[in-house]
Structure formats: C-alpha cells, structure tokens
Design an enzyme around this catalytic site. Structure first.
Site, PDB file in Angstrom:
ATOM      1  N   LYS A  73      47.302  29.393  34.076  1.00 58.44           N
ATOM      2  CA  LYS A  73      46.463  29.078  35.237  1.00 58.44           C
ATOM      3  C   LYS A  73      45.061  28.615  34.847  1.00 58.44           C
ATOM      4  O   LYS A  73      44.434  27.849  35.564  1.00 58.44           O
ATOM      5  CB  LYS A  73      46.411  30.268  36.182  1.00 58.44           C
ATOM      6  CG  LYS A  73      47.718  30.451  36.955  1.00 58.44           C
ATOM      7  CD  LYS A  73      47.578  31.462  38.068  1.00 58.44           C
ATOM      8  CE  LYS A  73      48.729  31.387  39.043  1.00 58.44           C
ATOM      9  NZ  LYS A  73      49.980  31.952  38.485  1.00 58.44           N
ATOM     10  N   GLU A  93      43.119  30.266  47.314  1.00 59.38           N
ATOM     11  CA  GLU A  93      44.094  31.188  47.888  1.00 59.38           C
ATOM     12  C   GLU A  93      44.701  31.976  46.740  1.00 59.38           C
ATOM     13  O   GLU A  93      44.739  31.509  45.606  1.00 59.38           O
ATOM     14  CB  GLU A  93      45.198  30.400  48.605  1.00 59.38           C
ATOM     15  CG  GLU A  93      46.316  29.853  47.695  1.00 59.38           C
ATOM     16  CD  GLU A  93      45.882  28.764  46.720  1.00 59.38           C
ATOM     17  OE1 GLU A  93      44.790  28.188  46.921  1.00 59.38           O
ATOM     18  OE2 GLU A  93      46.626  28.501  45.748  1.00 59.38           O
ATOM     19  N   SER A 138      55.028  31.366  30.583  1.00 53.64           N
ATOM     20  CA  SER A 138      53.847  31.028  31.388  1.00 53.64           C
ATOM     21  C   SER A 138      52.773  32.107  31.371  1.00 53.64           C
ATOM     22  O   SER A 138      51.601  31.811  31.576  1.00 53.64           O
ATOM     23  CB  SER A 138      54.268  30.741  32.829  1.00 53.64           C
ATOM     24  OG  SER A 138      55.008  31.832  33.356  1.00 53.64           O
TER      25      SER A 138
HETATM   26  C1  LIG Z   1      51.264  31.915  38.975  1.00 43.01           C
HETATM   27  C2  LIG Z   1      52.232  32.070  37.913  1.00 43.01           C
HETATM   28  C3  LIG Z   1      53.454  31.371  37.934  1.00 43.01           C
HETATM   29  C4  LIG Z   1      53.906  30.516  39.081  1.00 43.01           C
HETATM   30  O1  LIG Z   1      53.121  29.396  39.307  1.00 43.01           O
HETATM   31  P1  LIG Z   1      53.589  27.915  38.938  1.00 43.01           P
HETATM   32  O2  LIG Z   1      52.633  27.069  39.688  1.00 43.01           O
HETATM   33  O3  LIG Z   1      55.001  27.748  39.400  1.00 43.01           O
HETATM   34  O4  LIG Z   1      53.470  27.759  37.464  1.00 43.01           O
HETATM   35  C5  LIG Z   1      54.302  31.523  36.855  1.00 43.01           C
HETATM   36  N1  LIG Z   1      53.994  32.321  35.812  1.00 43.01           N
HETATM   37  C6  LIG Z   1      52.840  33.007  35.761  1.00 43.01           C
HETATM   38  C7  LIG Z   1      52.558  33.868  34.581  1.00 43.01           C
HETATM   39  C8  LIG Z   1      51.908  32.905  36.797  1.00 43.01           C
HETATM   40  O5  LIG Z   1      50.777  33.597  36.726  1.00 43.01           O
END
Ligand SMILES: *Cc1c(COP(=O)(O)O)cnc(C)c1O
Length: 387
Positions: free
Chosen positions: A88, A110, A370
C-alpha cells in the site's frame, strides 16, 4: 497494460460516474498525474522515497522447502517487507507527492481493515500534510488497533454510521467530503477502483511491484519468465501492479479472490463508487456485503481493469475459501518462516490447492506476498487455537 481508452475505459468497464461537482476534481487529478508521470523529477523523488524510506526494492525469495513439498517452484515477491508491511505504501507515497504538486495541504482516505488508512496517515506524516480517514463504525470496532495507529500518526479518524457501516459506506462518505473540500483536499483512493483516473493511476503507482519482480526473476533465471504469476485480489491493486510487469510475457496471470467476495466469478456489471465494473449485487441491484476472513478483501466490487482482463481472457480469477487460506497461512509459516497477511494467503492457498493440477508439476510460480501477517496473528489464534 497501457493507458485506458477515452473516458477512462478498459473495454466496457471503468469510466467516471461521479456527480457534476467531482468531474472537475477528477480531471484535475488526471491532468496532474499525467504531467507528473511524464516528469523525470517526479520519478526521481518517488523512487528515492520508496528506496530510502520504504525499503525498495523488496526481495524476491525462492521458497526452497515449500517448493519441494508442492512439486512446483515457488518464489515470493516480498511486499511484506515494505514499510508499513504491505504494497500500500507504493500508492500513498505517489499520491502524497501528487497532493503537494497540486498545491493541496490535506489528504482524505477511506479504509476498511484500516491498512490503507494507516498507510495514508504515514505518507501524510512524512510529507507534513493533514489527514482525515473515513471508516465504518463496524470496522472501527473490529480494527481498534489500526484506529489508534492512525491517531498516533496524526490523522483524524471519522466514524461512518450510515448503511452497513463498513468499507462501502466509508468510500461514499470520503467522496462526499471530497466534494465539500476539493479546493484544499486530495482524495487518496486505496485501490485500482473508483472513477478515472484512479484505477489507472493506482495501477501505475503499483507497477513497481511487477517491474521489479520481472527483472529480479530474469536475473535469477537467465532471462526466463515464470510460468504462472499469482496475486490476491481485493480491489485489485497489488494484482494489477504485479500483472503490469508480466502482461507482455507468456506468463499465465491468476488473481485470487476470497470465495465470499468473488466479484469476477459472481459479480454482475453495474456502477458503484464512480466506476462501471463487476459488483456483488442482488436481483434488485442492491450491493451485497462481501465476506472474507481477511478484512482487506471485503470489497463487493473489483477494479474495472480486472473485469476487462477477465473478459479478454488475459488473466483468470480463482477463489480460495477461509479454510484453505488458514492452512496456507500456517504452511508458509512452518515451511519458510514467513507469516503472510491473510489477504496474501489467498494467493498461496490457490497455489497449494492447484500444484500438480492446474499448475503442472515442475512449473515456476511467482506469488506476490502483498503483506505481512503480524496484524492477523490474534485473529488466526482465535480461529484455530493452538500455541
Ligand atoms: C489492502 C490489502 C490487500 C487488498 O488490496 P488490493 O488493492 O486488492 O491489493 C491485499 N493484501 C494486503 C496485505 C493488503 O493490505
């Protein structure tokens, strides 16, 4: 993945479905981003912050033990090691720089699980911007610690008590606040969703994940590309950034949605939050609540470019259920010493299930991890017990 067509369209999806009062605001963001993205100085500043503050490039880690267990070669793109613990940061640092470039002093955002709120508050603190975060009442209770984190970082957290009091309502409220304060305020949207240019801009800001991965993989494997590239999908930003790096290779692209929030598999085309995309809705067009073990995937829609990639068949979208996700969460911890975010564990869960099936034995699979799972440890403990 190039720029969208006229009006911000990805095929039949995308667009800019906003009230008259936000048309000019979206156009201003579009213009400012285009100028910034063409400016080498902007890239130098962005890349510098992502390196010296954010910890980029994040490593590509080969999972030796897990690969033996699954019979496919698994490599992880380690966004869990970026500052604040996920991909993020790539988005919010870019949008914070853009906020300053537009001469604005305040960002609003948000948040559902709180992760995007924390990231935005982080970028605002770094750049000396004011920050207000909109969060549903239900989510504030579920994610108390992230509310406190945002406050520590100097942000104001606004409780949203309308509708289902979750993420969908927080987006509505943030858009309302943007209308009211557009002269001083930028809306730092958290994923590849919303009205044009956000789906495009956020994907470009996240393409660093895919571009780095491709180069790291090629260096490791003498110029080859992976057979399969996998990422979890909430709104779709980490997947879009990952796919952007591989769309021109022969790699198979797979997005993994939560089974209870599968907007590609079970969504119907419609308009929400300024975009035309696939959405979970009932026969009357009422938006349904998404359900997932991971709050970060609880979004009833999906970014329009994913709906388009699915329609074209360039990417496929699969599902993982909560039980598979918990197993994959434990497996990565036990085999590789990495505790993944529950969101990221969806991508892993699909790989675990399909290794030797949809993923032929011996294939190479690059998975975007992620985020890190520290935030999820208490929840997992409550669900499966032990230790
Ligand atoms: C917010 C988040 C997501 C989901 O958001 P995307 O926009 O689909 O990438 C996925 N993994 C983590 C660790 C997050 O914090």
């Amino acid at each position: 993945m190039g720029a969208p067509g006229p009006g911000g369209r990805f095929g039949e999806f995308g667009g800019r479905f906003v009230p008259e009062s936000l048309v000019a605001a979206c156009a201003e963001v579009e213009e400012a981003f285009k100028e910034a993205w063409d400016d080498p100085l902007f890239h130098r500043e962005l890349d510098g912050i992502l390196a010296d503050y954010g910890g980029r490039p994040t490593p590509l880690t080969e999972c030796h033990r897990l690969s033996v267990k699954l019979g496919v070669n698994v490599l992880l793109k380690r966004e869990d090691l970026a500052h604040t613990g996920s991909h993020k940061l790539n988005n919010v640092i870019g949008q914070a720089l853009l906020t300053k470039r537009m001469g604005k002093q305040r960002m609003i955002a948000e948040t559902g699980a709180g992760q995007h709120g924390v990231a935005t508050a982080t970028a605002a603190a770094l750049m000396g911007l004011e920050c207000a975060v909109f969060m549903g009442d239900v989510d504030m209770k579920r994610q108390e610690l992230n509310v406190y984190r945002m406050e520590l970082l100097g942000a104001e957290v606004h409780r949203v008590s309308s509708g289902s009091r979750t993420l969908k309502d927080a987006v509505n409220e943030a858009m309302r606040e943007w209308v009211a304060s557009v002269g001083t305020t930028h809306y730092c949207l958290g994923s590849v969703m919303g009205p044009h240019p956000f789906p495009y801009m956020v994907r470009e800001l996240q393409r660093v994940v895919g571009d780095e991965s491709r180069e790291q993989y090629r260096r490791l494997r003498g110029g080859a590309d992976p057979d399969v590239v996998v990422a979890c999908v909430g709104g779709g930003s980490n997947a879009a950034g990952t796919f952007a790096g591989f769309v021109e290779t022969d790699a198979r692209l797979v997005g993994v949605e939560a089974a209870g929030g599968a907007a590609i598999a079970r969504g119907i085309p419609g308009v929400l939050h300024g975009m035309h995309s696939r959405l979970l809705q009932d026969e009357e067009g009422q938006i349904l609540e998404a359900h997932s073990i991971s709050a970060g995937l609880d979004y009833p829609g999906i970014g329009p470019e994913h709906a388009h990639l699915a329609a074209m068949g360039r990417a496929t979208y699969e599902q993982a259920d909560d039980g598979e996700v918990l197993s994959a969460f434990r497996l990565l911890a036990e085999y590789e010493g990495i505790i993944p975010a529950l969101e990221s564990a969806h991508a892993l869960a699909w790989v675990v299930r399909e290794a030797g099936r949809a993923i032929p034995a011996g294939s190479s699979v690059l998975v975007t991890l992620s985020g890190r799972g520290d935030k999820d440890v208490a929840q997992v403990r409550a669900l499966i017990g032990g230790a």
